[in-house]
Write a protein that holds these residues in place. Structure first.
Motif, short mmCIF file in Angstrom:
data_model
loop_
_atom_site.label_atom_id
_atom_site.label_comp_id
_atom_site.label_asym_id
_atom_site.label_seq_id
_atom_site.Cartn_x
_atom_site.Cartn_y
_atom_site.Cartn_z
N ARG A 1 0.84 -1.20 0.00
CA ARG A 1 0.00 0.00 0.00
C ARG A 1 0.89 1.26 0.00
O ARG A 1 1.65 1.45 -0.92
CB ARG A 1 -1.02 -0.06 1.14
CG ARG A 1 -2.00 -1.25 0.98
CD ARG A 1 -2.93 -1.41 2.15
NE ARG A 1 -3.94 -0.36 2.20
CZ ARG A 1 -5.13 -0.44 1.61
NH1 ARG A 1 -5.47 -1.51 0.90
NH2 ARG A 1 -5.99 0.55 1.72
N THR A 2 0.85 2.08 1.06
CA THR A 2 1.68 3.29 1.05
C THR A 2 3.01 3.09 1.75
O THR A 2 3.82 4.02 1.86
CB THR A 2 0.94 4.47 1.72
OG1 THR A 2 0.70 4.16 3.10
CG2 THR A 2 -0.39 4.74 1.03
N PHE A 3 3.27 1.88 2.25
CA PHE A 3 4.55 1.57 2.89
C PHE A 3 5.49 1.06 1.81
O PHE A 3 5.33 -0.05 1.30
CB PHE A 3 4.34 0.51 3.97
CG PHE A 3 5.55 0.23 4.81
CD1 PHE A 3 5.80 0.96 5.97
CD2 PHE A 3 6.44 -0.80 4.48
CE1 PHE A 3 6.91 0.69 6.77
CE2 PHE A 3 7.55 -1.07 5.27
CZ PHE A 3 7.78 -0.33 6.41
N ASN A 4 6.48 1.89 1.44
CA ASN A 4 7.32 1.54 0.30
C ASN A 4 8.74 1.17 0.73
O ASN A 4 9.04 1.06 1.92
CB ASN A 4 7.32 2.67 -0.73
CG ASN A 4 7.94 3.95 -0.21
OD1 ASN A 4 8.66 3.97 0.79
ND2 ASN A 4 7.69 5.05 -0.90
N SER A 5 9.61 1.00 -0.26
CA SER A 5 10.98 0.56 0.03
C SER A 5 11.73 1.58 0.89
O SER A 5 12.52 1.21 1.76
CB SER A 5 11.74 0.31 -1.27
OG SER A 5 11.74 1.45 -2.10
N ALA B 1 10.67 12.19 6.20
CA ALA B 1 9.48 12.68 6.89
C ALA B 1 8.27 11.81 6.59
O ALA B 1 7.41 11.58 7.46
CB ALA B 1 9.22 14.13 6.51
N ARG B 2 8.18 11.30 5.38
CA ARG B 2 7.02 10.52 4.97
C ARG B 2 6.84 9.25 5.80
O ARG B 2 5.74 8.74 5.97
CB ARG B 2 7.10 10.14 3.49
CG ARG B 2 8.32 9.31 3.10
CD ARG B 2 8.11 8.50 1.82
NE ARG B 2 7.30 7.32 2.05
CZ ARG B 2 6.13 7.07 1.46
NH1 ARG B 2 5.63 7.90 0.58
NH2 ARG B 2 5.47 5.96 1.74
N THR B 3 7.95 8.73 6.34
CA THR B 3 7.90 7.46 7.06
C THR B 3 7.21 7.59 8.41
O THR B 3 6.70 6.61 8.96
CB THR B 3 9.32 6.89 7.21
OG1 THR B 3 9.92 6.77 5.91
CG2 THR B 3 9.32 5.52 7.86
N GLU B 4 7.16 8.79 8.97
CA GLU B 4 6.56 8.98 10.29
C GLU B 4 5.09 8.56 10.33
O GLU B 4 4.58 8.16 11.38
CB GLU B 4 6.70 10.44 10.73
CG GLU B 4 8.14 10.82 11.05
CD GLU B 4 8.24 12.20 11.68
OE1 GLU B 4 7.20 12.71 12.16
OE2 GLU B 4 9.35 12.75 11.71
N LYS B 5 4.40 8.64 9.21
CA LYS B 5 2.97 8.30 9.20
C LYS B 5 2.73 6.82 9.48
O LYS B 5 1.60 6.42 9.78
CB LYS B 5 2.33 8.69 7.87
CG LYS B 5 2.81 7.86 6.67
CD LYS B 5 2.21 8.36 5.37
CE LYS B 5 2.74 7.59 4.17
NZ LYS B 5 2.24 8.13 2.88
N HIS B 6 3.78 6.02 9.40
CA HIS B 6 3.60 4.58 9.59
C HIS B 6 3.74 4.14 11.04
O HIS B 6 3.68 2.94 11.33
CB HIS B 6 4.57 3.82 8.68
CG HIS B 6 4.27 3.98 7.23
ND1 HIS B 6 3.10 3.54 6.65
CD2 HIS B 6 4.96 4.59 6.23
CE1 HIS B 6 3.09 3.84 5.37
NE2 HIS B 6 4.21 4.48 5.08
N VAL B 7 3.95 5.09 11.94
CA VAL B 7 3.85 4.82 13.37
C VAL B 7 2.81 5.80 13.92
O VAL B 7 3.05 7.01 13.95
CB VAL B 7 5.21 5.00 14.10
CG1 VAL B 7 5.03 4.75 15.60
CG2 VAL B 7 6.25 4.04 13.53
N SER B 8 1.67 5.28 14.32
CA SER B 8 0.55 6.13 14.72
C SER B 8 0.83 6.84 16.04
O SER B 8 1.62 6.38 16.87
CB SER B 8 -0.72 5.29 14.85
OG SER B 8 -1.03 4.68 13.62
#
Length: 255
Positions: A94-98, A150-157
């Protein structure tokens, strides 16, 4: 149903759904392949991180992550070098990429090198805050204290920002909650089961509303807090066991 009848009903549904038969059909099957504590907690954290969307896709991509870590998550996290992260190019769920996957590997390595691992990082965050939900927010700061996109922060709520933090609460249930059913691992001792919150999703939220346990319409942190209060009245020591009842009732359309 009155309170006594509702508690008895939910207790019966916990027994019905909290069984090992649940494992082969759920992403929790991935960490159940390991025996070592650190393999379980690292694989569990990564699996929980991508646990949204189609269940088959979640399991397939979780298997892919384990394959990319040579089916030895603890050894990989502790010993990988930057060049080893090239193998994650092309990974996507989904939105979790490499880029996110590579960043998570770096953060996990930092956690084990400088914070004595995931259990200690979560436990320290919990014990320095008022409750576990605020502890999750504090853990997020630790997880991202090294350089990261910065984009990776959304994957830890972050519950402090009113997220239900469903996947992290699910992960914490896996690691902390102890019982004889064999689904949850119960391998963490530094956080009490009494502090856990239910992993609120569409199924559990809808059933909780039908049963009169939840009035709030949004599935957010405020709803988690509202449901916490109700479930702790039924069992203050193990409130999240009712996740099995609410999820099962919704998933199997019993209500």
């Amino acid at each position: 149903m009155n309170r006594k009848e509702l508690k008895e009903f939910l207790e019966a549904k916990v027994i019905q759904y909290n069984t090992s038969d649940f494992i082969p059909h759920d992403p929790i099957q991935i960490p159940h392949r390991f025996d070592d504590k650190e393999d379980i907690e690292i694989s569990g954290f990564l699996v929980a991180t991508i646990a949204w969307g189609n269940r088959k896709s979640i399991i397939n991509n979780a298997n892919r992550l384990m394959e990319l870590m040579d089916h030895a998550p603890s050894d990989f996290i502790k010993n990988f070098e930057e060049k080893d992260l090239a193998r994650f190019e092309g990974f996507v769920h989904r939105t979790f990429n490499s880029q996110d996957a590579q960043s998570f590997m770096r953060s996990l390595q930092h956690i084990y090198a400088h914070h004595d691992g995931l259990e200690s990082a979560f436990a320290k965050a919990y014990h320095t805050e008022a409750n576990l939900q605020e502890g999750i927010s504090a853990f997020k700061k630790v997880f991202f204290e090294i350089k990261h996109p910065a984009r990776t922060e959304k994957h830890v709520s972050d519950p402090v920002k009113n997220s239900s933090a469903k996947r992290i609460n699910m992960y914490l249930r896996w690691m902390v909650r102890k019982d004889q059913a064999g689904v949850d691992f119960g391998i963490w001792d530094k956080i009490p089961s009494s502090s856990l919150s239910l992993p609120l999703d569409v199924h559990t939220g809808n059933i909780a509303r039908k049963l009169g346990l939840l009035k709030r319409k949004q599935n957010d942190a405020k709803a988690v807090g509202e449901l916490d209060l109700q479930l702790r009245k039924f069992d203050p020591d193990d409130p999240v066991k009712y996740d099995y009842a609410l999820f099962g009732l919704g998933a199997f359309k019993e209500l």
